[in-house]
Design an enzyme around this catalytic site. Structure first.
Site, mmCIF file in Angstrom:
data_model
loop_
_atom_site.group_PDB
_atom_site.id
_atom_site.type_symbol
_atom_site.label_atom_id
_atom_site.label_comp_id
_atom_site.label_asym_id
_atom_site.label_seq_id
_atom_site.Cartn_x
_atom_site.Cartn_y
_atom_site.Cartn_z
ATOM 1 N N HIS A 203 -7.509 -3.368 4.546
ATOM 2 C CA HIS A 203 -7.053 -2.083 4.352
ATOM 3 C C HIS A 203 -7.789 -1.229 3.611
ATOM 4 O O HIS A 203 -8.111 -0.341 4.132
ATOM 5 C CB HIS A 203 -5.584 -2.327 3.952
ATOM 6 C CG HIS A 203 -4.616 -0.913 3.977
ATOM 7 N ND1 HIS A 203 -5.376 -0.165 2.474
ATOM 8 C CD2 HIS A 203 -4.131 -0.671 4.152
ATOM 9 C CE1 HIS A 203 -4.061 0.329 2.636
ATOM 10 N NE2 HIS A 203 -4.462 1.449 3.382
ATOM 11 N N ASN A 204 -7.622 -2.262 2.133
ATOM 12 C CA ASN A 204 -8.722 -1.061 1.624
ATOM 13 C C ASN A 204 -9.950 -0.537 1.625
ATOM 14 O O ASN A 204 -10.502 0.281 1.489
ATOM 15 C CB ASN A 204 -8.762 -1.807 -0.198
ATOM 16 C CG ASN A 204 -7.686 -1.687 -0.645
ATOM 17 O OD1 ASN A 204 -5.858 -1.113 -0.487
ATOM 18 N ND2 ASN A 204 -7.065 -1.980 -2.246
ATOM 19 N N SER B 282 1.266 -1.401 -0.065
ATOM 20 C CA SER B 282 -0.076 0.259 0.164
ATOM 21 C C SER B 282 0.988 0.581 -0.391
ATOM 22 O O SER B 282 1.981 1.102 0.490
ATOM 23 C CB SER B 282 -1.268 -0.072 1.017
ATOM 24 O OG SER B 282 -1.641 1.616 0.960
ATOM 25 N N LYS C 14 -4.301 -6.875 3.391
ATOM 26 C CA LYS C 14 -4.465 -5.738 2.591
ATOM 27 C C LYS C 14 -5.908 -5.342 1.978
ATOM 28 O O LYS C 14 -6.133 -3.899 2.021
ATOM 29 C CB LYS C 14 -3.522 -5.985 1.283
ATOM 30 C CG LYS C 14 -3.178 -5.099 0.070
ATOM 31 C CD LYS C 14 -3.051 -3.449 0.696
ATOM 32 C CE LYS C 14 -2.515 -2.674 -0.410
ATOM 33 N NZ LYS C 14 -3.788 -2.373 -1.480
ATOM 34 N N GLU D 261 -10.037 1.839 4.152
ATOM 35 C CA GLU D 261 -9.751 3.108 3.354
ATOM 36 C C GLU D 261 -10.694 3.782 2.264
ATOM 37 O O GLU D 261 -11.267 5.058 2.431
ATOM 38 C CB GLU D 261 -8.753 2.604 1.924
ATOM 39 C CG GLU D 261 -7.987 3.716 1.022
ATOM 40 C CD GLU D 261 -7.543 3.200 -0.228
ATOM 41 O OE1 GLU D 261 -6.454 2.136 0.787
ATOM 42 O OE2 GLU D 261 -7.840 3.199 -1.473
#
Ligand code: 6PG
Length: 500
Positions: A208-209, A151, A205, A212
Site C-alpha cells: 500500500h505504501n 493506514s 500495508k 502511495e
C-alpha cells in the site's frame, strides 16, 4: 472468545487502575500513546469501548486523559502489570510504538506477563519479515500475534482508518469485530478484513505504501508538467487538480494536492509549495516494497522510480554539481493549453493504473511465496476508504477481481484495458513533450515503457539469453521446443547447438 457486545457500550468513569473496580473492564488496550496511538484509543472509546491506556512515560497518558478523557471510557495505567490487569480476558493489546527494536522491547515485556490466548497486535509500520518472526515466537509461547497495517494517518486513526490485520484466523474472531467497527466504512462495508496468516497484513500495508509513493510521484510529475510545460502558478494548478478530482482521478491524494498547492505562505506571500525545500524524505516502507519486489522478481517499476526519485531529490551534492548543464535543443511549449491539460490527466490516470497493477501483482507474488491465500479483490475493498491511497477507481479494481479472481494483471481487465486505450495517445504525447522540454518524468515514462514491454510480442530478452549463453554457457529456451527445454550453442567451437 466472544465479545461482550451487550455491555461494551456502557461508559465507565476515567479512573486510576488503583481503583479495583476497573480491573478486567477494558475490551482493548493501547500502549504507545503518540498521536497515532492516542487517536486510535480515542476512536475505540468513541465507539463505546473501554480502553486501557499505557505509555512508557505516564506524561503522555495523562496528557491524553486531560485533553480527551471525557470523550469515553479510559482506564489509566502506569505499569504493564496494571495495564494488563485492566483488560478483560483474553486480553487484546495494540502496540503503537516505533517499528524495530522498540516494538521488540514492548512485545517481550507484554509476552512475559500475558496468559495463554491473549493477543498482541502490532499496529505500526513493521517490516513483514519481522512480523513473521515475531508471530512464530509468540505462537510458541501460547499467545496470539497479529501484525496489523493501519493506514490513514492521524485523521484516519481517529475517525476511521483502513486496517490490514494478519495473524491467526482465530484471533480475528475475537479482534475483527472491534477493528471493523472503528475502521472507515464505504457503502456500509468496513475497510478492514483478515488478510491472511503471520506477516501478510504488514506485507499488504507495505505494498500500500509503495503504491502511495508511486501515486505521489506521478502527481508530482503532473504538477511539474503543468508548471514548467505551461508556466502555470501553484494556485492555478490547484484549480486543475480540484477539477480532476471530480472525474476518474477522484482520490484523497488528488484532493489534498489541490489543498497543498493552494496554500499561501504567510511569511513570504508566495505559494507554500514554492518555498518548501524540494528534497523528499522517507521512512522506508517504499524502499522495503522495492527490496521485496526484487526478491520476488516482480517488476514494480513505478514504485522503484518513486523511491529513486526521492533519493535523487535528496542527492544535494550531485544536483549542485549538475544544475545548469546542457539541455540540448529544447522543443516548443504546448500551444493548445486545454489539450495539454487533458493529455496530462489521461497520462496520469494510465500511469496510475500501471502503478496499482504492479502493486497487486506484488501482493499476489507475496501471497504465493508465503502461502497466504490473499484475496486480491478484498484489498481493493478495504482500500476504498480510510487509507492514503483511497480512490474512486478502487471500486473498479474490486470489480475486476470479482469478475476474474485469477486475473494475471489489472491491465488486462476490460475496464482498465479500455481506460488505457482511451488515454494511450495522450500518454505518448505527454512523454514526448516532456522529453522535448527536458522535464523529468521517470514515473510517466517508465509506466509507459512497462505497458509497451508487456504488450510487445518479441522482447530483446532473446538477445540477452543469447549473450548469456555465449559468455557463460547459461543456456536458452527455443520458441519451437518445450517451454522448459534448454539448449546451448558451442560458441567457441563449431557453433552447433545441443540440448543442455
Ligand atoms: C498511511 C501512511 C503512513 C505514513 C507513511 C509515510 O498509510 O497512513 O502510509 O504509514 O504516512 O509511512 O511514509 P514515508 O515517510 O516513507 O513517506
Amino acid at each position: 472468545m466472544e465479545l461482550p457486545r451487550d455491555t461494551h457500550h456502557e461508559r465507565l468513569p476515567v479512573s486510576s487502575s488503583e481503583t479495583p473496580s476497573t480491573n478486567g473492564t477494558a475490551q482493548i488496550g493501547v500502549t504507545g500513546l503518540a498521536v497515532m496511538g492516542s487517536n486510535l484509543a480515542r476512536n475505540f472509546a468513541h465507539h463505546g469501548y473501554t480502553v486501557a491506556l499505557h505509555n512508557r512515560t505516564t506524561a503522555k497518558t495523562d496528557a491524553l486523559l486531560e485533553a480527551h478523557g471525557s470523550e469515553g471510557s479510559f482506564v489509566r495505567s502506569e505499569t504493564i502489570p496494571e495495564f494488563l490487569a485492566a483488560l478483560e480476558k483474553p486480553r487484546r493489546v495494540i502496540i503503537m510504538v516505533k517499528a524495530g527494536d522498540p516494538t521488540d522491547a514492548v512485545i517481550e515485556e507484554l509476552a512475559d506477563a500475558m496468559e495463554e490466548g491473549d493477543i498482541i497486535i502490532d499496529g505500526g509500520n513493521s517490516l513483514y519479515t519481522d512480523t513473521i518472526r515475531r508471530e512464530k515466537a509468540i505462537r510458541e509461547r501460547g499467545l496470539h500475534y497479529v501484525g496489523a497495517g493501519i493506514s490513514g494517518g492521524e485523521e484516519g486513526a481517529l475517525n476511521g482508518p483502513s486496517i490490514m490485520p494478519g495473524g491467526p484466523a482465530e484471533s480475528y474472531e475475537s479482534l475483527g469485530p472491534l477493528l471493523e467497527e472503528i475502521s472507515a466504512h464505504v457503502d456500509g462495508v468496513p475497510c478492514c478484513t483478515h488478510i491472511g496468516p503471520d506477516g501478510s497484513g504488514h506485507f499488504v500495508k507495505m505494498v500500500h505504501n509503495g503504491i502511495e509513493y508511486s501515486d505521489m510521484q506521478l502527481i508530482g510529475e503532473a504538477y511539474q508538467l503543468l508548471r514548467d510545460g505551461l508556466g502555470k502558478s501553484a494556485p492555478e494548478i490547484a484549480d486543475i487538480f480540484a477539477e480532476w478530482n471530480e472525474g476518474d482521478l477522484d482520490s484523497y491524494l488528488i484532493e489534498i494536492t489541490a489543498e497543498v498547492l493552494k496554500q499561501i505562505d504567510k511569511k513570504t506571500g508566495k505559494p507554500l509549495v514554492d518555498v518548501i525545500l524540494d528534497e523528499a524524505e522517507q521512512k522506508g516502507t517504499g524502499r522495503w516494497t522495492v527490496k521485496s519486489a526484487l526478491d520476488l522478481g516482480v517488476p514494480v517499476t513505478g514504485i522503484a522510480e518513486a523511491v529513486f526519485a526521492r533519493a535523487l531529490s535528496g542527492s544535494v551534492a550531485q544536483r549542485k554539481a549538475t544544475t545548469g548543464l546542457a539541455s540540448g535543443e529544447l522543443g516548443e511549449h504546448p500551444t493548445d493549453e486545454a489539450r495539454f491539460i487533458d493529455d496530462v490527466s489521461k497520462a496520469l490516470y494510465a500511469s496510475k493504473i500501471i502503478a496499482y497493477a504492479q502493486g497487486f501483482n506484488q501482493i499476489q507474488a507475496g501471497s504465493n511465496e508465503y502461502d497466504w491465500d490473499i484475496t486480491l479483490g478484498d484489498m481493493a475493498t478495504i482500500w476504498r476508504g480510510g487509507c492514503i491511497i483511497r480512490a474512486k477507481f478502487l471500486n473498479r479494481i474490486k470489480e475486476a477481481y470479482d469478475e476474474d479472481p485469477q486475473l494475471a494483471t489489472l491491465i488486462a481487465a476490460p475496464y482498465f484495458r479500455d481506460a488505457v486505450e482511451a488515454g494511450i495517445d495522450s500518454w505518448r504525447r505527454v512523454v514526448v513533450t516532456a522529453t522535448q522540454l527536458g522535464i523529468p518524468i521517470p514515473g510517466f515514462a517508465s509506466a509507459l515503457s512497462y505497458y509497451d514491454a508487456l504488450r510487445t510480442e518479441r522482447l530483446p530478452a532473446a538477445l540477452t539469453q543469447g549473450l548469456r549463453d555465449f559468455f557463460g554457457a547459461h543456456t536458452y529456451g527455443r520458441i519451437d521446443a518445450d517451454h522448459d527445454a534448454k539448449f546451448h550453442t558451442q560458441w567457441s567451437g563449431d557453433r552447433s547447438e545441443s540440448p543442455a
